[in-house]
Design a protein around this motif. Sequence first.
Motif, PDB file in Angstrom:
ATOM      1  N   ARG A  99       0.884  -1.170  -0.119  1.00  0.00           N
ATOM      2  CA  ARG A  99      -0.080   0.208   0.163  1.00  0.00           C
ATOM      3  C   ARG A  99       0.893   1.056   0.008  1.00  0.00           C
ATOM      4  NH1 ARG A  99      -3.247  -3.040   3.658  1.00  0.00           N
ATOM      5  NH2 ARG A  99      -2.321  -1.942   5.364  1.00  0.00           N
TER       6      ARG A  99
ATOM      7  N   GLU B 135       2.528   1.653  -3.496  1.00  0.00           N
ATOM      8  CA  GLU B 135       1.612   2.309  -4.424  1.00  0.00           C
ATOM      9  C   GLU B 135       1.506   3.758  -4.285  1.00  0.00           C
ATOM     10  OE1 GLU B 135      -1.893   0.046  -4.302  1.00  0.00           O
ATOM     11  OE2 GLU B 135      -1.061  -1.860  -5.108  1.00  0.00           O
ATOM     12  N   GLU B 136       1.264   4.303  -2.960  1.00  0.00           N
ATOM     13  CA  GLU B 136       1.220   5.555  -2.544  1.00  0.00           C
ATOM     14  C   GLU B 136       2.338   6.622  -3.036  1.00  0.00           C
ATOM     15  OE1 GLU B 136      -0.935   9.058  -0.614  1.00  0.00           O
ATOM     16  OE2 GLU B 136      -1.428   7.381  -1.626  1.00  0.00           O
TER      17      GLU B 136
ATOM     18  N   ARG C   1       2.322   6.806  -6.961  1.00  0.00           N
ATOM     19  CA  ARG C   1       1.020   7.564  -7.156  1.00  0.00           C
ATOM     20  C   ARG C   1       1.663   8.991  -6.762  1.00  0.00           C
ATOM     21  NH1 ARG C   1      -3.409  10.244  -5.224  1.00  0.00           N
ATOM     22  NH2 ARG C   1      -2.821   9.310  -3.127  1.00  0.00           N
ATOM     23  N   LYS C   2       2.380   9.382  -5.909  1.00  0.00           N
ATOM     24  CA  LYS C   2       2.683  10.844  -5.695  1.00  0.00           C
ATOM     25  C   LYS C   2       4.234  10.987  -5.971  1.00  0.00           C
ATOM     26  CE  LYS C   2      -0.637  11.597  -1.881  1.00  0.00           C
ATOM     27  NZ  LYS C   2      -0.952  12.053  -0.758  1.00  0.00           N
TER      28      LYS C   2
END
Length: 699
Positions: A127, A130-131, A134-135
């Motif tokens: 998790r 992925e964060e 994404r950023k």
Amino acid sequence: MAVILSVSGLRKHFGPEPVLADVTFQVREGDKIGLVGPNGCGKTTLLNILAGKDETERGSIEKSADCLIGYLEQRPEIVPGRTLIDEARDALSHLIAIQEEAETIAVRLGEVTDEAERDRLARRYDRIHEELIRKDAYNLDYRIEQILHGVGFKDSEFHQKIETFSGGELNRLGLAKLLLAEPDVMLLDEPSNHLDLGATEWLEDFLRRTSAAVILVSHDRYFLDRVTNRTFELYFGTVDDYPGNFTKYLGLKEERLLVQTRTYEKYVEEVEKAKDFIRRHHYGMKAAQAEDRRKKLEHLEAHPAELPRNIQTPAFSFPKPSRTGDIVFRVEELTKGFGGAPLFKDVTFNIQQGERWAIIGPNGCGKTTLLKCLLGELKPDHGTARLGQGVKIGYFDQHLHVLDDSIPVVEAIRPKGKIFEELPRRKLLGAFGLTQDQQLQEVGSLSGGQRCRAALAKLAAQDANVLVLDEPTNHLDLWARSALEIALKNFGGTALFISHDRYFVDRTADHLLIIQPNARFLVLEGNYTTFRDMVAKGYIADPFLDGALAAKSTEQVKTPPSKAVGNQKTGSGSVKEREKKEQSQKPSRDRHSSRQAQKELNEGTGKKSIPEVSPERPAKGKKEKKEKKQRKFPYRKVSDLEEEIFIRETRVMTLNEDLLKPETLRDGELTRRLTAELAEEQEILKKLYEHWEEATELN
């Protein structure tokens, strides 16, 4: 696009009349909104309410659960002892914390033996991973450097204590922190303040690319046009929503205002007709009809038509000037510095009667210093600046020191030694948008925009034939700037000014004096559009790019002689001599003409061109090095590199030509795509030049 922010019925008073009466609008994902309106209409108040820094008297603000709103602080709080890079990293503290957690989990995954615990840690790590992707959190250091450079900070300032920075630099730091945090909605109040033109253009590109929604207050019309795709007009306490940028808004506003005016005039006509009928037939045979008209009148008065939202442009004007000599300023080899390297050197130019000159250049390059040397307020280190015959100068100081804060405005604009009665002074102030009550206030109690108008009115009262203006558009709203443009264009004398407002420069200037970072200068006949076209074609380097002219004299810049002259010393005669010399030295064009053209373009932009010496063997008289240094690039044949360089140089030329086509300039999306492709090709070329140099030495 999904709605992420919904505003309904906001109301706010700061006196008997509401500043915000019934503000209602929605913001969607990715919206780039320009918030416009005259000074004092409540734009900053609205942003403060949206940011939660002020409360609304009524109404509601609803946002999606995960919507984060960021606000550009004009006066950011500082913590003494911290460095610039510390403050910038603080804006990304949440991502840095997630990075550290990911590293900790990775270590624990290598140590834990319990399968259930391993599965839990693995799911948490996935998790977080992925964060971070994404950023774009795996490139935080690069991102911080990119944004700090973009808003104008240098590497040498990264570890400087923030308490040593000026107010303007702290404002730039606040902007950098907001851009780094990149919230879902950015609220920006005059973000280009304290930025030079180069940093402003970088910010425009950043805001266009960001996925965040933006609500932007700015008096820079170029900025609004390049960034926004919606326009909110705040006036009479309400918001009107227009699709498109500021230029599109002006066209739609004119159409909408025509409809509003006709509707209101029809409403007034119906009310007057009803009143007249009732008055004439209240008693008599038509009394019943009069009663019907009375009911209709009550309905009309209960539901009045809206007043036309006509934002008045003030009627700025300067009186007809007396005639000066043909030469207004004669400047020869002017040089000035302060305790080190000169700000500018050997500046030579003539300003002729009726011309309008703008001085542009990066922050700190000496624009105001040059003005003060021309006015005799500073003594140059070398050279002369002489005024022509019959010159009477009117000076607008950006700090507005020409006004006495302790006396009423109507007295402050009275020129010394001139008989100027009170009634004409009041009329003059009214023409510059200052009402009767404001005319009797002390200057010190006025807002920035009102003080600026008063200073311009005093300038008009001086009957000058040469106007020297240092940042005259500061504090003026969009409508007042437009009025000043019209006034300067209609002025029969000569004007010399400094301005960061590119639109203002474009509309008013016919000559540019470009001060460059290497203390040299360039005189360009034309306006801001001319300057950007010359940069795009490669005739001149961009002085707003850091290091673009670090080792380049403007006398080496390849420019069309009829358009630009660098460090000109003898007026138009020397231009003709240069023109003849360049014509005689112009190379013949053969099948390698495009390669030669690109070589010339590179000379103009400061890029490295491939030397004429054959790459297959060293030039005559030179010895090959015995020891070869370590390769930076993989082995490639010199001929292969030259072929690719030729192809990409040709592509760069084609892109530059395409960007100047009228159909491209009318298509914003195509312009952005071609500009991005051009930047990519130039970056690849830079690497290819380095690779070619290595190959010719080591192959």
